[in-house]
Write a protein that holds these residues in place. Structure first.
Motif, mmCIF file in Angstrom:
data_model
loop_
_atom_site.group_PDB
_atom_site.id
_atom_site.type_symbol
_atom_site.label_atom_id
_atom_site.label_comp_id
_atom_site.label_asym_id
_atom_site.label_seq_id
_atom_site.Cartn_x
_atom_site.Cartn_y
_atom_site.Cartn_z
ATOM 1 N N UNK A 224 0.834 -1.204 0.000
ATOM 2 C CA UNK A 224 0.000 0.000 0.000
ATOM 3 C C UNK A 224 0.872 1.259 0.000
ATOM 4 N N UNK A 225 1.880 1.286 0.870
ATOM 5 C CA UNK A 225 2.762 2.460 0.935
ATOM 6 C C UNK A 225 3.581 2.591 -0.345
ATOM 7 N N UNK A 226 4.048 1.475 -0.865
ATOM 8 C CA UNK A 226 4.800 1.516 -2.130
ATOM 9 C C UNK A 226 3.952 2.108 -3.250
ATOM 10 N N UNK A 227 2.680 1.748 -3.283
ATOM 11 C CA UNK A 227 1.800 2.277 -4.327
ATOM 12 C C UNK A 227 1.555 3.766 -4.142
ATOM 13 N N UNK A 228 1.480 4.215 -2.893
ATOM 14 C CA UNK A 228 1.330 5.648 -2.633
ATOM 15 C C UNK A 228 2.548 6.424 -3.136
ATOM 16 N N UNK A 229 3.727 5.881 -2.884
ATOM 17 C CA UNK A 229 4.949 6.551 -3.339
ATOM 18 C C UNK A 229 4.994 6.622 -4.868
ATOM 19 N N UNK A 230 4.539 5.562 -5.526
ATOM 20 C CA UNK A 230 4.503 5.566 -6.988
ATOM 21 C C UNK A 230 3.565 6.638 -7.523
ATOM 22 N N UNK A 231 2.533 6.958 -6.733
ATOM 23 C CA UNK A 231 1.586 8.008 -7.107
ATOM 24 C C UNK A 231 2.142 9.406 -6.820
ATOM 25 N N UNK A 232 3.309 9.476 -6.169
ATOM 26 C CA UNK A 232 3.952 10.762 -5.923
ATOM 27 C C UNK A 232 3.702 11.375 -4.553
ATOM 28 N N UNK A 233 3.044 10.639 -3.665
ATOM 29 C CA UNK A 233 2.796 11.165 -2.326
ATOM 30 C C UNK A 233 4.057 11.094 -1.476
ATOM 31 N N UNK A 234 4.264 12.099 -0.639
ATOM 32 C CA UNK A 234 5.271 12.004 0.406
ATOM 33 C C UNK A 234 4.677 11.181 1.545
#
Length: 224
Positions: A99-109
């Protein structure tokens, strides 16, 4: 509900959101305080669930004052026991790494804001192989007051370089939701597929689980 693309950073609580550590805290609390002559009941332990370790030590001392050790030493004993339990028994919340990896891929800090002692944060992140995924970590150890005071969330926002109203906090307790809301953030209540009685009335949205395979693409992040 947050506007699409408005959110720039996601800030996670730790206990109960990243790691299933609350039973470990309860175990450590019972072991340490019982050894000091404290009668630890399930009902009273529930009151301490969202407190900082310093607040927990003070809570039990006011109920059952002991004389053979001071509050700071007692707090450290709890921290040492929890650290041991996390290393040996700690389990991550299902799906959290992906889940966190996918958030980072979306550009979120990605940030972390917890009432737990700062020394426990790297233990948890290392245990779950999450260390490289976080841009910043913050603990109420460094604040005058823990959650529901907003200080730790304001610090997390500042460390990330993102304004509070561009952040969303993922929390599993009403106390944590109050803290994030008071800081001016959006809130996602994490329920972990349970109805445990936590008041989610402050939440902008609900995250039932972090299992991406069970979520449709448009519901991947409830805050978009």
């Amino acid at each position: 509900m947050a506007e699409k693309h408005k959110i720039k950073a996601v800030i996670f609580d730790m206990d109960g959101v990243l790691i299933d550590s609350e039973p470990l805290w309860q175990k450590a609390e019972f072991e340490v305080f019982s050894s000091l002559g404290v009668t630890v009941t399930k009902e009273m332990a529930e009151i301490t669930r969202t407190m900082t370790t310093a607040e927990v030590a003070k809570f039990w001392y006011t109920k059952f004052p002991w004389t053979n050790t001071n509050l700071e030493t007692t707090e450290q004993l709890v921290i040492e026991k929890v650290t041991e339990l996390i290393k040996n028994e700690g389990l991550g919340i299902s799906g959290i790494k992906t889940y966190i990896e996918s958030l980072r891929l979306e550009g979120f800090k990605i940030g972390l804001a917890t009432n737990s002692p700062y020394s426990i944060i790297p233990i948890v992140l290392e245990k779950l192989n999450l260390t490289p995924l976080f841009d910043s970590v913050s603990s109420s150890d460094d604040e005058e007051n823990g959650k529901p005071d907003p200080a730790v969330y304001l610090t997390a926002s500042r460390k990330l370089g993102v304004a509070p109203n561009d952040c969303i906090a993922i929390e599993d307790s009403y106390s944590g939701m109050r803290a994030a809301k008071s800081a001016g953030m959006r809130v996602a209540a994490f329920t972990n597929n349970t109805t445990n009685g936590v008041d989610t009335s402050l939440a902008d949205c609900i995250i039932e689980n972090f299992n991406l395979e069970l979520q449709k693409k448009e519901r991947l992040y409830c805050f978009l």
